[in-house]
Design a protein around this motif. Structure first.
Motif, mmCIF file in Angstrom:
data_model
loop_
_atom_site.group_PDB
_atom_site.id
_atom_site.type_symbol
_atom_site.label_atom_id
_atom_site.label_comp_id
_atom_site.label_asym_id
_atom_site.label_seq_id
_atom_site.Cartn_x
_atom_site.Cartn_y
_atom_site.Cartn_z
ATOM 1 N N MET A 1 0.831 -1.199 0.000
ATOM 2 C CA MET A 1 0.000 0.000 0.000
ATOM 3 C C MET A 1 0.877 1.265 0.000
ATOM 4 S SD MET A 1 -2.675 1.248 2.935
ATOM 5 C CE MET A 1 -1.380 1.215 4.162
ATOM 6 N N TYR A 2 1.929 1.273 0.819
ATOM 7 C CA TYR A 2 2.809 2.443 0.888
ATOM 8 C C TYR A 2 3.555 2.668 -0.430
ATOM 9 C CZ TYR A 2 2.062 2.828 5.913
ATOM 10 O OH TYR A 2 1.501 2.996 7.145
ATOM 11 N N PHE A 3 4.054 1.595 -1.023
ATOM 12 C CA PHE A 3 4.760 1.727 -2.292
ATOM 13 C C PHE A 3 3.829 2.237 -3.391
ATOM 14 C CE2 PHE A 3 8.005 -1.000 -0.363
ATOM 15 C CZ PHE A 3 9.166 -0.417 -0.857
ATOM 16 N N LYS A 4 2.641 1.661 -3.468
ATOM 17 C CA LYS A 4 1.690 2.074 -4.502
ATOM 18 C C LYS A 4 1.306 3.548 -4.323
ATOM 19 C CE LYS A 4 -2.117 0.221 -7.066
ATOM 20 N NZ LYS A 4 -2.943 -0.946 -7.287
ATOM 21 N N LYS A 5 1.085 3.973 -3.083
ATOM 22 C CA LYS A 5 0.728 5.364 -2.797
ATOM 23 C C LYS A 5 1.876 6.294 -3.179
ATOM 24 C CE LYS A 5 -1.594 8.650 -0.365
ATOM 25 N NZ LYS A 5 -1.556 9.759 -1.260
ATOM 26 N N ALA A 6 3.102 5.926 -2.854
ATOM 27 C CA ALA A 6 4.260 6.764 -3.193
ATOM 28 C C ALA A 6 4.419 6.902 -4.698
ATOM 29 C CB ALA A 6 5.526 6.176 -2.569
ATOM 30 N N ILE A 7 4.193 5.813 -5.430
ATOM 31 C CA ILE A 7 4.307 5.876 -6.891
ATOM 32 C C ILE A 7 3.202 6.743 -7.469
ATOM 33 C CG2 ILE A 7 4.099 4.501 -9.004
ATOM 34 C CD1 ILE A 7 5.643 2.287 -7.490
ATOM 35 N N GLU A 8 1.995 6.622 -6.943
ATOM 36 C CA GLU A 8 0.882 7.455 -7.426
ATOM 37 C C GLU A 8 1.123 8.930 -7.116
ATOM 38 O OE1 GLU A 8 -2.529 5.666 -5.613
ATOM 39 O OE2 GLU A 8 -2.542 3.991 -7.030
ATOM 40 N N ASP A 9 1.726 9.223 -5.956
ATOM 41 C CA ASP A 9 2.026 10.613 -5.592
ATOM 42 C C ASP A 9 3.126 11.210 -6.463
ATOM 43 O OD1 ASP A 9 0.102 10.482 -3.658
ATOM 44 O OD2 ASP A 9 1.519 10.305 -1.968
ATOM 45 N N ALA A 10 3.953 10.363 -7.044
ATOM 46 C CA ALA A 10 5.056 10.830 -7.885
ATOM 47 C C ALA A 10 4.629 10.897 -9.351
ATOM 48 C CB ALA A 10 6.260 9.908 -7.725
ATOM 49 N N THR A 11 3.358 11.074 -9.614
ATOM 50 C CA THR A 11 2.833 11.077 -10.982
ATOM 51 C C THR A 11 3.535 12.100 -11.859
ATOM 52 O OG1 THR A 11 0.696 10.391 -10.133
ATOM 53 C CG2 THR A 11 0.749 11.224 -12.370
ATOM 54 N N SER A 12 3.834 13.273 -11.337
ATOM 55 C CA SER A 12 4.488 14.294 -12.155
ATOM 56 C C SER A 12 5.879 13.834 -12.601
ATOM 57 C CB SER A 12 4.588 15.615 -11.402
ATOM 58 O OG SER A 12 5.390 15.453 -10.246
ATOM 59 N N ASP A 13 6.581 13.097 -11.741
ATOM 60 C CA ASP A 13 7.898 12.585 -12.114
ATOM 61 C C ASP A 13 7.799 11.497 -13.174
ATOM 62 O OD1 ASP A 13 8.931 14.270 -10.239
ATOM 63 O OD2 ASP A 13 9.133 12.732 -8.689
ATOM 64 N N TRP A 14 6.672 10.810 -13.222
ATOM 65 C CA TRP A 14 6.473 9.691 -14.139
ATOM 66 C C TRP A 14 5.495 10.061 -15.247
ATOM 67 C CZ3 TRP A 14 9.164 5.161 -13.548
ATOM 68 C CH2 TRP A 14 9.854 5.022 -12.352
ATOM 69 N N SER A 15 5.382 11.326 -15.571
ATOM 70 C CA SER A 15 4.368 11.764 -16.525
ATOM 71 C C SER A 15 4.492 11.081 -17.886
ATOM 72 C CB SER A 15 4.421 13.281 -16.695
ATOM 73 O OG SER A 15 5.686 13.670 -17.175
ATOM 74 N N GLN A 16 5.705 10.739 -18.309
ATOM 75 C CA GLN A 16 5.853 10.069 -19.603
ATOM 76 C C GLN A 16 5.265 8.664 -19.569
ATOM 77 O OE1 GLN A 16 10.030 10.066 -20.315
ATOM 78 N NE2 GLN A 16 10.399 8.224 -19.160
ATOM 79 N N HIS A 17 5.084 8.112 -18.361
ATOM 80 C CA HIS A 17 4.512 6.779 -18.223
ATOM 81 C C HIS A 17 3.173 6.862 -17.488
ATOM 82 C CE1 HIS A 17 8.445 5.492 -19.400
ATOM 83 N NE2 HIS A 17 8.984 6.035 -18.343
ATOM 84 N N ALA A 18 2.442 7.916 -17.696
ATOM 85 C CA ALA A 18 1.226 8.178 -16.931
ATOM 86 C C ALA A 18 0.207 7.051 -17.031
ATOM 87 C CB ALA A 18 0.597 9.487 -17.387
ATOM 88 N N SER A 19 0.205 6.343 -18.151
ATOM 89 C CA SER A 19 -0.785 5.294 -18.295
ATOM 90 C C SER A 19 -0.540 4.140 -17.323
ATOM 91 C CB SER A 19 -0.795 4.771 -19.731
ATOM 92 O OG SER A 19 0.470 4.220 -20.039
ATOM 93 N N LYS A 20 0.719 3.878 -16.972
ATOM 94 C CA LYS A 20 1.039 2.787 -16.059
ATOM 95 C C LYS A 20 2.085 3.250 -15.061
ATOM 96 C CE LYS A 20 -0.650 -1.409 -16.938
ATOM 97 N NZ LYS A 20 -1.459 -2.150 -16.045
ATOM 98 N N GLY A 21 1.678 3.912 -13.990
ATOM 99 C CA GLY A 21 2.626 4.353 -12.979
ATOM 100 C C GLY A 21 3.127 3.202 -12.144
#
Length: 192
Positions: free
Chosen positions: A153-173
């Motif tokens: 849960m913590y890892f998934k939340k951290a990855i979702e919160d980092a959406t701006s850093d992963w914008s090129q992969h927005a479809s699958k964070g």
């Protein structure tokens, strides 16, 4: 003085220049690769003065288990490392993948015998480079069973919160790997 190929008619061979350039490119790439590996702290080559061989716990022909050279997160933190200088375990061949998996199983068994669980993670940075600067490694971090229950849960939340850093992969964070299926889920040359 450079020797140039001459055709039967006395003209310069047009392929000779292409061959010379290709040979020069290969020599340059070889020298870059050798320099990178000689500076890598995780390449256990006998010619590598920078290697941290003293931190090695166990070694097999294609992988080894070692203590981290710096940044130990908790006591018991260790790393499973391929012996080849590759950018990610996703690029490892089948035998290396199996050896690394065996090391992970052994680490997990050891942690479970102590009433602990283990989180395995890898950061793959320069997977598209022909000569990667970063050597692949899987960090093995022991945690309590209570922490392990909440870790996904913590890892998934951290990855979702980092959406701006992963914008090129927005479809699958976050890619669900269901433990053993990393090789099938992560596309080749994909930074993760």
């Amino acid at each position: 003085l450079t020797a140039q190929k001459v055709s039967k008619r006395g003209k310069k061979d047009p392929n000779a220049e292409l061959e010379r350039r290709e040979k020069a490119r290969q020599i340059h790439e070889y020298r870059r690769m050798t320099k990178t590996q000689n500076q890598c702290r995780m390449c256990l080559d006998k010619n590598n003065a920078n290697a941290n061989a003293h931190l090695t716990v166990s070694i097999s022909p294609t992988a080894y288990l070692a203590l981290p050279d710096r940044g130990r997160l908790v006591p018991g933190h260790c790393c499973v490392v391929p012996t080849d200088h590759i950018a990610s375990t996703r690029l490892a061949d089948e035998s290396t993948w199996e050896e690394m998996r065996n090391f992970k199983k052994c680490v997990l068994q050891m942690m479970q015998s102590k009433g602990m669980d283990c989180i395995f993670f890898e950061t793959a940075l320069d997977v598209t480079s022909t000569i990667p600067k970063h050597h692949a490694r899987i960090d093995c971090v022991p945690v309590s069973p209570q922490v392990m229950d909440r870790a996904p849960m913590y890892f998934k939340k951290a990855i979702e919160d980092a959406t701006s850093d992963w914008s090129q992969h927005a479809s699958k964070g976050c890619i669900e790997t269901e433990s053993r299926h990393l090789q099938r889920k992560i596309p080749p040359n994909f930074p993760y």
